[in-house]
Design an enzyme around this catalytic site. Structure first.
Site, mmCIF file in Angstrom:
data_model
loop_
_atom_site.group_PDB
_atom_site.id
_atom_site.type_symbol
_atom_site.label_atom_id
_atom_site.label_comp_id
_atom_site.label_asym_id
_atom_site.label_seq_id
_atom_site.Cartn_x
_atom_site.Cartn_y
_atom_site.Cartn_z
ATOM 1 N N ARG A 1 5.489 -12.787 9.832
ATOM 2 C CA ARG A 1 6.123 -11.512 9.517
ATOM 3 C C ARG A 1 7.426 -11.376 10.292
ATOM 4 O O ARG A 1 7.669 -12.037 11.289
ATOM 5 C CB ARG A 1 5.194 -10.324 9.734
ATOM 6 C CG ARG A 1 4.651 -10.111 11.111
ATOM 7 C CD ARG A 1 3.551 -9.040 11.118
ATOM 8 N NE ARG A 1 4.081 -7.707 10.905
ATOM 9 C CZ ARG A 1 3.575 -6.844 10.023
ATOM 10 N NH1 ARG A 1 2.556 -7.169 9.270
ATOM 11 N NH2 ARG A 1 4.080 -5.632 9.913
ATOM 12 N N LYS B 1 4.493 0.808 9.446
ATOM 13 C CA LYS B 1 4.565 2.074 8.734
ATOM 14 C C LYS B 1 3.977 3.214 9.558
ATOM 15 O O LYS B 1 4.469 4.339 9.515
ATOM 16 C CB LYS B 1 3.831 1.964 7.393
ATOM 17 C CG LYS B 1 4.708 1.332 6.322
ATOM 18 C CD LYS B 1 4.030 1.343 4.973
ATOM 19 C CE LYS B 1 3.055 0.215 4.857
ATOM 20 N NZ LYS B 1 2.511 0.018 3.510
ATOM 21 N N GLU C 1 0.871 -1.166 0.000
ATOM 22 C CA GLU C 1 0.000 0.000 0.000
ATOM 23 C C GLU C 1 0.915 1.225 0.000
ATOM 24 O O GLU C 1 1.806 1.320 0.843
ATOM 25 C CB GLU C 1 -0.888 -0.004 1.252
ATOM 26 C CG GLU C 1 -1.834 1.167 1.229
ATOM 27 C CD GLU C 1 -2.846 1.187 2.371
ATOM 28 O OE1 GLU C 1 -2.790 0.307 3.247
ATOM 29 O OE2 GLU C 1 -3.672 2.108 2.353
HETATM 30 P P1 ATP Z 1 2.760 -2.169 8.086
HETATM 31 O O1 ATP Z 1 2.146 -3.093 9.073
HETATM 32 O O2 ATP Z 1 4.175 -1.836 8.339
HETATM 33 O O3 ATP Z 1 1.955 -0.936 7.852
HETATM 34 P P2 ATP Z 1 1.587 -3.449 5.922
HETATM 35 O O4 ATP Z 1 1.431 -4.903 6.053
HETATM 36 O O5 ATP Z 1 0.403 -2.618 6.152
HETATM 37 O O6 ATP Z 1 2.806 -2.981 6.762
HETATM 38 P P3 ATP Z 1 1.667 -3.402 3.092
HETATM 39 O O7 ATP Z 1 2.135 -2.316 2.221
HETATM 40 O O8 ATP Z 1 0.226 -3.718 3.134
HETATM 41 O O9 ATP Z 1 2.186 -3.060 4.540
HETATM 42 O O10 ATP Z 1 2.516 -4.715 2.853
HETATM 43 C C1 ATP Z 1 2.907 -5.213 1.595
HETATM 44 C C2 ATP Z 1 3.324 -6.644 1.783
HETATM 45 O O11 ATP Z 1 4.429 -6.725 2.670
HETATM 46 C C3 ATP Z 1 2.212 -7.486 2.368
HETATM 47 O O12 ATP Z 1 2.115 -8.701 1.648
HETATM 48 C C4 ATP Z 1 2.645 -7.698 3.771
HETATM 49 O O13 ATP Z 1 2.173 -8.928 4.246
HETATM 50 C C5 ATP Z 1 4.154 -7.674 3.681
HETATM 51 N N1 ATP Z 1 4.742 -7.268 4.941
HETATM 52 C C6 ATP Z 1 4.480 -6.144 5.642
HETATM 53 N N2 ATP Z 1 5.159 -6.112 6.803
HETATM 54 C C7 ATP Z 1 5.882 -7.262 6.850
HETATM 55 C C8 ATP Z 1 6.794 -7.834 7.797
HETATM 56 N N3 ATP Z 1 7.093 -7.214 8.941
HETATM 57 N N4 ATP Z 1 7.350 -9.020 7.505
HETATM 58 C C9 ATP Z 1 7.067 -9.632 6.353
HETATM 59 N N5 ATP Z 1 6.231 -9.162 5.426
HETATM 60 C C10 ATP Z 1 5.633 -7.987 5.651
HETATM 61 MG MG MG Z 2 -1.365 -3.462 5.047
#
Ligand code: ATP
Ligand code: MG
Length: 556
Positions: free
Chosen positions: A261, A271, A35
């Protein structure tokens, strides 16, 4: 069961291998779906390495798809940064950059399909009422009073939602699934909400936006993604993902697989929290070298190879884990130890005058950048006055200090001559301010003819030729191993001592290097020329990571 295995040999790779062998799929297609609401962090690096890595391993494709259903938090700046980060890590997506918003029209049509099938309805409950109706984990929800609206009525209302006739929050479109489900995600989840805001891709074309859940699986289907790999928090959403795929006329049947994760100690990987650090000016920006963002790690001097290697080391498992940040530090140190050229910078200068060298003597010594690797060489000026580190001279010889420079003892200048200290001067505070020495002749690359070997090798620069450089010494951003897992606000644990700026003297070749060049400053640590601020006129280097405690491993 916890299973941890390296990328290439993890449980998801095994599933892919089986699906290819059994003929279930003929080609693997994965996607990385960020995102664009912030910069990518080290956790995303794991997901990138996994998704792009699987595609590489099995000769498949990996798409980049921006999951852009929340325009209020998203921006083009983030889109650009994310693309840069992926390419910097060494990966390339197949096909164009994709956006979930490319599919808004199709998603809208699928919403209408659900309405026509009696599987979706427009609900006028306020957010607060909807929460009450939803029930709790132990208590079933109640049906919304709007649940039995007819398909015709819902169609008309949904058309009016799209046309902008209602205010934000006035109503939503919901799926009609099961208000008593033990999975809260199936209690008539929201498909569309009204948001009268500009979208970075679709402009003002829409005032209703689909939810993540209504977007993700169908976007996967449109792109013929075979394995939709995501983190464990989406496990509870999987029944919904599958419900949409089963109830809509989608062109393919993607499947979701979850992995744990990455969490790193002494770090936050969210984020939202990283954004707070930027917004509160705790750091200088998303790419501040202390940030666990990919852009931050880049500016800190991490190499793409070291980040990929780290992701490989931590592996992929079915459960969330906490990884010791020392592993990440090890990965970068190890990589730089093996690949970075070595050069000299003196952080705490002590002047040495070599009396038997003429005042106008200038000699250019050719010095290899690495003792084992073929990384080229540079010319180092040698003259009568040099700087060494003040810790490399002591007034008296002692057991603790037996390798160093004291009156009557010798040291070798790295890549240069052996010198012997003859006397020294002190200031009123008793601090040594100057050392006088003599050069032992014929010692370039060989030991002294009289058999008195030097006690050690030190780094040095020529006083008249050295350049002043700004060194930014970074350390961990947090003082607590789990800053965001205590009862306190994580901001409480910000390390106020995480940046020290000092001035050092560097050999002239270092001033001329390009931005982002990595070096080992011999006996000091690994440094990188700052991506933005370094120039030949004003050299700026960032401390990437200190040398290993066992210095024998890093000293050539
Ligand atoms: P955050 O929790 O930091 O806001 P998010 O999951 O909302 O991260 P996205 O942009 O939706 O961020 O994530 C893109 C991809 O990266 C998704 O498939 C998500 O599962 C993966 N991802 C995000 N954070 C992690 C992490 N800490 N470890 C592994 N994969 C991750
Ligand atoms: Mg997300």
């Amino acid at each position: 069961m916890t299973e941890t295995a390296h990328i290439g040999n993890n449980f998801i790779a095994k599933i892919v291998q089986e699906d290819l062998s059994s003929g279930k799929i003929t080609k693997l297609v994965t996607r990385f779906p960020p995102e664009p609401n912030g910069y990518l962090h080290v956790g995303h690096a794991k997901s990138i390495c996994l998704n792009f890595g699987l595609a590489k391993q099995f000769n498949g494709d990996c798409h980049l798809r921006f999951d852009d259903t929340n325009p209020e938090k998203e921006s083009q700046e983030f889109i650009n940064a994310i693309k840069d980060d992926i390419q910097w890590l060494g990966f390339e997506w197949v096909g164009p950059v994709r956006y979930a918003s490319d599919y808004f029209e199709q998603l809208h049509d699928w919403a209408v399909e659900l309405i026509d099938k009696g599987l979706a309805y427009v609900c006028d409950l306020t957010a607060e009422q909807a929460r009450e109706y939803r029930g709790t984990l132990t208590e079933a929800g109640r049906p919304s009073p709007y649940r039995e609206r007819s398909p015709e009525e819902n169609r008309a209302l949904f058309a009016r939602m799209r046309a902008g006739e209602f205010d934000e929050g006035a109503c939503v479109l919901r799926a009609k699934i099961d208000m008593a489900s033990s999975n809260m995600n199936l209690r008539d989840p929201i498909l569309y909400r009204i948001r009268k805001i500009h979208h970075h891709q679709t402009g003002d074309a829409w005032c209703i936006y689909p939810t993540y859940d209504f977007t993700h699986g169908q976007s996967d289907a449109i792109e013929h993604i075979t394995h939709s790999v995501c983190t464990l928090e989406f496990e509870d959403h999987k029944p919904l993902y599958e419900w949409f795929i089963a109830n809509l006329s989608v062109p393919a049947q993607p499947r979701q697989y979850e992995f744990g994760r990455l969490n790193l100690d002494y770090t936050v990987t969210s984020k939202r929290k990283l954004k707070a650090l930027v917004d509160d000016a705790v750091v200088a920006g998303w790419d501040d070298p202390r940030m666990p963002t990919i852009a931050g790690m880049r500016r800190r001097g991490f190499t793409p190879r070291s980040v990929r290697h780290f992701c490989d080391m931590i592996g992929v498992s079915r459960s969330d884990g906490m990884v010791d940040v020392a592993m990440l530090e090890h990965a970068v140190r190890d990589d730089l130890n093996k690949h970075a050229p070595r050069a000299m910078a003196v952080l705490n200068p002590l002047k040495v005058i070599i009396d038997n060298v003429a005042p106008d003597h200038l000699e250019w010594l050719t010095a290899d950048y690495h003792h084992e690797l073929d990384l080229g060489a540079r010319e180092m000026p040698f003259s009568r006055e040099i700087y060494i580190d003040e810790d490399d001279f002591k007034e008296e010889y002692s057991k603790k200090f037996k390798k160093k420079f004291t009156p009557g003892k010798r040291i070798r200048l790295r890549h240069g001559y052996v010198i012997e200290a003859t006397s020294y001067e002190k200031d009123e505070q008793g601090r040594v301010t100057l050392v006088r020495a003599k050069r032992i002749e014929n010692t370039l690359g060989t030991d002294p003819e009289d058999g008195e070997k030097p006690k050690g090798v030190v780094h040095w620069v020529s006083v008249a030729h050295a350049k002043q450089a700004e060194l930014r010494l970074y350390s961990r951003l947090f003082t607590h191993p789990s800053p965001d897992k205590t009862d306190e606000d994580f901001m409480q644990y910000v390390n106020n001592e995480s940046l020290h700026v000092i001035t050092a003297w560097v050999e002239p070749a270092l001033a001329a290097v390009e931005a982002e060049a990595n070096f080992q400053f011999e006996r000091e640590g690994y440094y990188v020329a700052d991506r933005y601020d370094h120039s030949a006129e004003k050299p700026v280097f960032n401390l990437t990571i200190g040398l290993r405690e066992d210095k024998s491993l890093t000293e050539g």
